[in-house]
Design a protein around this motif. Structure first.
Motif, PDB file in Angstrom:
ATOM      1  N   LYS A 567       0.822  -1.222   0.000  1.00  0.00           N
ATOM      2  CA  LYS A 567       0.000   0.000   0.000  1.00  0.00           C
ATOM      3  C   LYS A 567       0.850   1.264   0.000  1.00  0.00           C
ATOM      4  O   LYS A 567       0.530   2.245  -0.664  1.00  0.00           O
ATOM      5  CB  LYS A 567      -0.872   0.037   1.272  1.00  0.00           C
ATOM      6  CG  LYS A 567      -2.134  -0.774   1.184  1.00  0.00           C
ATOM      7  CD  LYS A 567      -3.182  -0.369   2.217  1.00  0.00           C
ATOM      8  CE  LYS A 567      -2.708  -0.444   3.642  1.00  0.00           C
ATOM      9  NZ  LYS A 567      -3.784  -0.285   4.627  1.00  0.00           N
ATOM     10  N   TYR A 568       1.935   1.252   0.800  1.00  0.00           N
ATOM     11  CA  TYR A 568       2.691   2.483   0.982  1.00  0.00           C
ATOM     12  C   TYR A 568       3.924   2.563   0.067  1.00  0.00           C
ATOM     13  O   TYR A 568       4.886   3.235   0.387  1.00  0.00           O
ATOM     14  CB  TYR A 568       3.067   2.646   2.460  1.00  0.00           C
ATOM     15  CG  TYR A 568       1.836   2.727   3.331  1.00  0.00           C
ATOM     16  CD1 TYR A 568       1.019   3.869   3.290  1.00  0.00           C
ATOM     17  CD2 TYR A 568       1.457   1.666   4.142  1.00  0.00           C
ATOM     18  CE1 TYR A 568      -0.143   3.921   4.052  1.00  0.00           C
ATOM     19  CE2 TYR A 568       0.304   1.718   4.900  1.00  0.00           C
ATOM     20  CZ  TYR A 568      -0.493   2.848   4.853  1.00  0.00           C
ATOM     21  OH  TYR A 568      -1.646   2.919   5.591  1.00  0.00           O
ATOM     22  N   ASP A 592      10.619  -2.681   2.154  1.00  0.00           N
ATOM     23  CA  ASP A 592      10.068  -2.045   0.950  1.00  0.00           C
ATOM     24  C   ASP A 592      10.853  -0.783   0.657  1.00  0.00           C
ATOM     25  O   ASP A 592      11.706  -0.377   1.436  1.00  0.00           O
ATOM     26  CB  ASP A 592       8.567  -1.754   1.138  1.00  0.00           C
ATOM     27  CG  ASP A 592       8.289  -0.744   2.227  1.00  0.00           C
ATOM     28  OD1 ASP A 592       8.932   0.331   2.229  1.00  0.00           O
ATOM     29  OD2 ASP A 592       7.436  -1.023   3.109  1.00  0.00           O
ATOM     30  N   GLY A 596       8.112   5.330   3.451  1.00  0.00           N
ATOM     31  CA  GLY A 596       8.809   5.384   4.744  1.00  0.00           C
ATOM     32  C   GLY A 596       7.945   6.020   5.822  1.00  0.00           C
ATOM     33  O   GLY A 596       6.810   6.462   5.568  1.00  0.00           O
ATOM     34  N   ILE A 597       8.486   6.065   6.998  1.00  0.00           N
ATOM     35  CA  ILE A 597       7.735   6.614   8.139  1.00  0.00           C
ATOM     36  C   ILE A 597       8.585   7.684   8.811  1.00  0.00           C
ATOM     37  O   ILE A 597       9.745   7.438   9.161  1.00  0.00           O
ATOM     38  CB  ILE A 597       7.392   5.495   9.142  1.00  0.00           C
ATOM     39  CG1 ILE A 597       6.394   4.516   8.506  1.00  0.00           C
ATOM     40  CG2 ILE A 597       6.798   6.065  10.433  1.00  0.00           C
ATOM     41  CD1 ILE A 597       6.248   3.223   9.224  1.00  0.00           C
ATOM     42  N   VAL A 612      -0.305   7.596   9.995  1.00  0.00           N
ATOM     43  CA  VAL A 612       0.593   8.749   9.846  1.00  0.00           C
ATOM     44  C   VAL A 612      -0.167   9.896   9.197  1.00  0.00           C
ATOM     45  O   VAL A 612      -0.142  11.031   9.662  1.00  0.00           O
ATOM     46  CB  VAL A 612       1.853   8.387   9.031  1.00  0.00           C
ATOM     47  CG1 VAL A 612       2.686   9.637   8.769  1.00  0.00           C
ATOM     48  CG2 VAL A 612       2.672   7.340   9.774  1.00  0.00           C
ATOM     49  N   ASP A 613      -0.887   9.582   8.144  1.00  0.00           N
ATOM     50  CA  ASP A 613      -1.730  10.603   7.519  1.00  0.00           C
ATOM     51  C   ASP A 613      -3.141  10.405   8.064  1.00  0.00           C
ATOM     52  O   ASP A 613      -3.859   9.486   7.662  1.00  0.00           O
ATOM     53  CB  ASP A 613      -1.697  10.436   5.989  1.00  0.00           C
ATOM     54  CG  ASP A 613      -2.421  11.580   5.302  1.00  0.00           C
ATOM     55  OD1 ASP A 613      -3.163  12.316   6.008  1.00  0.00           O
ATOM     56  OD2 ASP A 613      -2.238  11.745   4.086  1.00  0.00           O
ATOM     57  N   SER A 623      -7.317   1.207   8.076  1.00  0.00           N
ATOM     58  CA  SER A 623      -8.077   1.234   9.330  1.00  0.00           C
ATOM     59  C   SER A 623      -7.225   1.674  10.512  1.00  0.00           C
ATOM     60  O   SER A 623      -7.737   1.991  11.572  1.00  0.00           O
ATOM     61  CB  SER A 623      -8.632  -0.159   9.613  1.00  0.00           C
ATOM     62  OG  SER A 623      -7.558  -1.073   9.746  1.00  0.00           O
ATOM     63  N   GLY A 624      -5.896   1.648  10.348  1.00  0.00           N
ATOM     64  CA  GLY A 624      -5.026   1.970  11.493  1.00  0.00           C
ATOM     65  C   GLY A 624      -4.958   0.788  12.460  1.00  0.00           C
ATOM     66  O   GLY A 624      -4.530   0.953  13.607  1.00  0.00           O
ATOM     67  N   SER A 651      10.902   1.149   4.324  1.00  0.00           N
ATOM     68  CA  SER A 651      10.795   0.673   5.702  1.00  0.00           C
ATOM     69  C   SER A 651      11.152  -0.804   5.794  1.00  0.00           C
ATOM     70  O   SER A 651      11.051  -1.539   4.819  1.00  0.00           O
ATOM     71  CB  SER A 651       9.355   0.817   6.205  1.00  0.00           C
ATOM     72  OG  SER A 651       8.792   2.029   5.790  1.00  0.00           O
TER      73      SER A 651
HETATM   74  P1  ADP Z   1      -3.338   1.204   8.061  1.00  0.00           P
HETATM   75  O1  ADP Z   1      -4.573   0.439   7.889  1.00  0.00           O
HETATM   76  O2  ADP Z   1      -3.498   2.676   8.093  1.00  0.00           O
HETATM   77  O3  ADP Z   1      -2.281   0.767   7.115  1.00  0.00           O
HETATM   78  P2  ADP Z   1      -1.559   0.080  10.035  1.00  0.00           P
HETATM   79  O4  ADP Z   1      -1.751  -0.163  11.498  1.00  0.00           O
HETATM   80  O5  ADP Z   1      -1.251  -1.092   9.221  1.00  0.00           O
HETATM   81  O6  ADP Z   1      -2.828   0.849   9.506  1.00  0.00           O
HETATM   82  O7  ADP Z   1      -0.388   1.084   9.841  1.00  0.00           O
HETATM   83  C1  ADP Z   1      -0.364   2.273  10.639  1.00  0.00           C
HETATM   84  C2  ADP Z   1       0.291   3.389   9.861  1.00  0.00           C
HETATM   85  O8  ADP Z   1       1.687   3.128   9.738  1.00  0.00           O
HETATM   86  C3  ADP Z   1      -0.213   3.532   8.475  1.00  0.00           C
HETATM   87  O9  ADP Z   1      -1.330   4.354   8.417  1.00  0.00           O
HETATM   88  C4  ADP Z   1       0.981   4.128   7.762  1.00  0.00           C
HETATM   89  O10 ADP Z   1       0.937   5.497   7.866  1.00  0.00           O
HETATM   90  C5  ADP Z   1       2.177   3.580   8.505  1.00  0.00           C
HETATM   91  N1  ADP Z   1       2.796   2.432   7.805  1.00  0.00           N
HETATM   92  C6  ADP Z   1       2.652   1.138   8.106  1.00  0.00           C
HETATM   93  N2  ADP Z   1       3.424   0.366   7.298  1.00  0.00           N
HETATM   94  C7  ADP Z   1       4.087   1.208   6.495  1.00  0.00           C
HETATM   95  C8  ADP Z   1       5.040   1.020   5.450  1.00  0.00           C
HETATM   96  N3  ADP Z   1       5.476  -0.194   5.067  1.00  0.00           N
HETATM   97  N4  ADP Z   1       5.501   2.115   4.827  1.00  0.00           N
HETATM   98  C9  ADP Z   1       5.088   3.359   5.202  1.00  0.00           C
HETATM   99  N5  ADP Z   1       4.191   3.576   6.168  1.00  0.00           N
HETATM  100  C10 ADP Z   1       3.690   2.519   6.808  1.00  0.00           C
END
Ligand code: ADP
Length: 664
Positions: A567-568, A592, A596-597, A612-613, A623-624, A651
């Protein structure tokens, strides 16, 4: 977080108004009362001292009464034509008798005669007292001002009455206005002497005493006197009026020899307060008129002496200069012990000097006692005074109490502030969570809608037979399957989360050979991902490593990581999965090259509903819950997940699980 605080401005205001402000006000109020601790301590000590002084003074007055009685009893009844023998016998019989004298009824000195000047003391007596005893000059005679005006004080209108206009004849002396109606009778002390604050009228019954107590019983008289003394002591207003009235009547008031008061209070009387004894100038004839015997205090060259006199049957007056040393000795003998652990109690004479100066106390300022009380109208300017043994100790005690109280106060304030802060923080977190939940509902609805739309679209196309190409039909079915799996995963995540929240998720753990298992999961996803343009690499360095885990749950955790990586990663679509062993652990790393975070968010990504967003218009929906669930699962298997940023972007999420020992 700062965002959340920003939105919680009313909370900050609430914190300030409900916690900080009351805390500050309380602290200030409490501190102000603590600050007065030394004053309070001194005040308490002063009250104790005063009670003791009242007792000491009554002992002294009692003793003075005895002195007078003894002198009256021992004085010769009739001195005759040659008083020499009778006077010598009197002097020999009582150590109280200093210089004896005899006056004729018309106040001529009969003894000591000029030719009888045997001693310097006789000469001095005549030199200093001639003018007075021969009735040529008056002497100040003292009286307790409250008793002098006891009838006025008893009048309820007196204290409340408007201040009387100052009279013109203030300076006239009392003896000159004998006919003045307002003039009270001669002071009881001088005429009859008094053993208590309330004059004993014993010697006055036949004379002036009668006129004063006309129509009143003695008991009622004493009651009025007692009440007057009490009111005078308690009310500033009464005191002021009484002194004004005394001044108006030309009575002389004096300052006391000491300034009693707390040393700690800044407004401690620097000026000496007014004496409770007022004086009237009376001649000897006025003093003796209508009385049988009495004591008269006389200041001679700043030294206080006592004159005793008694009327003989023939009308002559016999008397003596009372032996100063004997009186002092007798008074001292009656006083309570000079030293107690807390105080020094002593009597100061007319010059403010203690009757006995305790050794090692030479440097003390005797004129600044903590409490003092005037002794008697017969000993004007004398004071019974009490001093704290160690004035410093009081300050130290006050300081200790102050420090202790300040410490407790500070502790309490900090506690309240900390509690307030915790409550507010919880409130704030709840608000953040509530907002995240709203976002979550919106996101989940959106995530459900997207795959459903494509499933519906493809199934309609297939139903209407719009795509005759069998290969395409198969690929549509494949896409529909993938979307269904995505839906299932999403729904599973939500359901699992609620189960985990309630602590109800059960695991069926078994020994899994980890490398091949992860390989299977990756292989299954690989097809679809590669179809979406991803490059997926899998490496297994864990040969023969086993873990004890729930296979399905572990698969869900790995899938959540893969799904996030997918997804990211909008740009560089490259994904690596690596299984390895290290230090008794198995590590499954998912790497990946995505967005990034940011470091500020790295600590929060595992929290429920955190994204994060956070905006609803975020480019990637979610869903977070994915990472929250993944971590919960892995922890429940005895391991953990960690996140690390990659150097050139992207990440790495690593699942770490303890390796299962050999089953055998
Ligand atoms: P979501 O359903 O929003 O993906 P997660 O609990 O899986 O919820 O992830 C929490 C947040 O962490 C995400 O909203 C995203 O912002 C960040 N995140 C998780 N995995 C990654 C990744 N591989 N790369 C970048 N950001 C990530």
């Amino acid at each position: 977080m700062s965002n959340a605080w920003g939105k919680a401005k009313p909370l900050r205001l609430l914190f300030f108004a409900a916690v900080v402000l009351p805390c500050l006000v309380l602290a200030v109020l409490a501190y102000r009362s603590i600050e007065r601790e030394d004053v309070i301590l001194e005040r308490r000590l002063q009250e104790t001292f005063e009670a003791e002084l009242i007792h000491a003074v009554s002992l002294i007055q009692d003793e003075l009464g005895r002195v007078r009685e003894e002198l009256a009893a021992s004085a010769p009844a009739e001195t005759g034509t040659d008083p020499r023998t009778a006077l010598a016998a009197w002097k020999g019989s009582s150590p109280l008798v200093g210089v004896p004298f005899v006056l004729s009824a018309d106040f001529r000195i009969l003894w000591p005669t000029r030719d009888s000047f045997l001693a310097q003391s006789d000469l001095d007596f005549v030199n200093w007292n001639r003018e007075f005893v021969t009735d040529r000059t008056p002497t100040p005679v003292y009286e307790n001002v409250a008793l002098a005006f006891k009838d006025q004080i008893a009048d309820p209108k007196f204290a409340a009455a408007p201040e009387p206009a100052p009279a013109a004849g203030r300076t006239r002396i009392a003896s000159e206005k004998k006919t003045d109606e307002a003039k009270p009778s001669p002071p009881a002390a001088a005429v009859g002497g008094s053993a208590n604050n309330i004059p004993l009228t014993g010697n006055r019954e036949k004379g002036a005493g009668l006129e004063r107590s006309a129509g009143k019983s003695k008991v009622a008289d004493v009651q009025v006197a007692q009440q007057a003394l009490a009111e005078f002591e308690q009310s500033d207003e009464v005191r002021k009026r009484v002194y004004d009235e005394a001044a108006r009547q030309g009575k002389k008031t004096e300052s006391r020899t000491v300034s009693p008061g707390a040393t700690s209070s800044k407004d401690a009387a620097i000026l000496r307060p007014e004496s409770v004894y007022i004086s009237d100038l009376l001649r000897f004839s006025q003093i003796t008129a209508g009385n049988e015997a009495g004591l008269v205090p006389r200041f001679i060259a700043e030294k206080l002496t006592l004159l005793f006199w008694k009327r003989e049957a023939s009308g002559r007056i016999v008397g003596c200069l009372v032996e100063d040393g004997t009186v002092r000795g007798r008074l001292l003998a009656r006083l309570p012990a000079v030293y107690s652990p807390v105080r020094i109690l002593t009597v100061l004479d007319e010059n403010g000097r203690p009757l006995v100066i305790p050794e090692s106390e030479g440097g003390r300022d005797w004129r600044r006692p903590l409490a003092a009380r005037e002794v008697s109208e017969l000993l004007p300017r004398w004071e019974a005074a009490a001093y704290p043994t160690d004035p410093g100790a009081l300050a130290v005690r006050a300081k200790t109490t102050r420090l202790l109280m300040a410490g407790i106060l500070l502790g309490l304030c900090l506690l309240i502030a900390a509690a307030g802060f915790v409550i507010l923080n919880t409130l704030r977190s709840e608000m953040v969570l509530a907002r995240q939940k709203t976002t979550f509902v919106t996101n989940v609805s959106h995530e459900l809608k997207t795959p459903l739309t494509s499933i519906r679209m493809f199934s309609e196309m297939l139903k209407e037979g719009r795509q005759p190409d069998v290969a395409k039909q198969r690929s549509y079915l494949g896409l529909m399957l993938a979307e269904t799996e995505r839906l299932t995963r999403l729904i599973n995540n939500v359901l699992d989360f609620s189960k985990m929240e309630k602590g109800k998720r059960a695991y069926a753990k078994s020994r899994l050979e980890i490398g091949p298992r992860i390989g299977e999961i990756v292989a299954k996803e690989k097809v679809r991902m590669e179809h979406d343009g991803f490059e997926v690499a899998f490496a297994d360095f864990s040969e023969g490593a086993f873990v004890l885990a729930d296979e399905e749950a572990l698969g869900q955790a790995v899938l959540n990581l893969l799904s996030n990586a997918e997804k990211y990663s909008p740009g560089q679509k490259r994904l690596e999965v690596e299984v390895s062993r290290a230090g008794g652990n198995v590590r499954i790393a998912v790497r990946d090259r995505g967005i990034g975070i940011p470091p500020s968010a790295a600590g929060k990504i595992f929290k429920e509903f955190y994204r994060v967003d956070q905006s609803l218009s975020a480019p990637v929906s979610g869903s977070g819950l994915g990472l929250t669930i993944a971590r919960r699962i892995v922890r429940d298997q005895g391991g953990d997940i960690e996140f690390q940023p990659r150097e050139d972007g992207g990440s790495v999420f690593t699942i770490c699980l303890p390796e299962a020992r050999d089953a055998s």
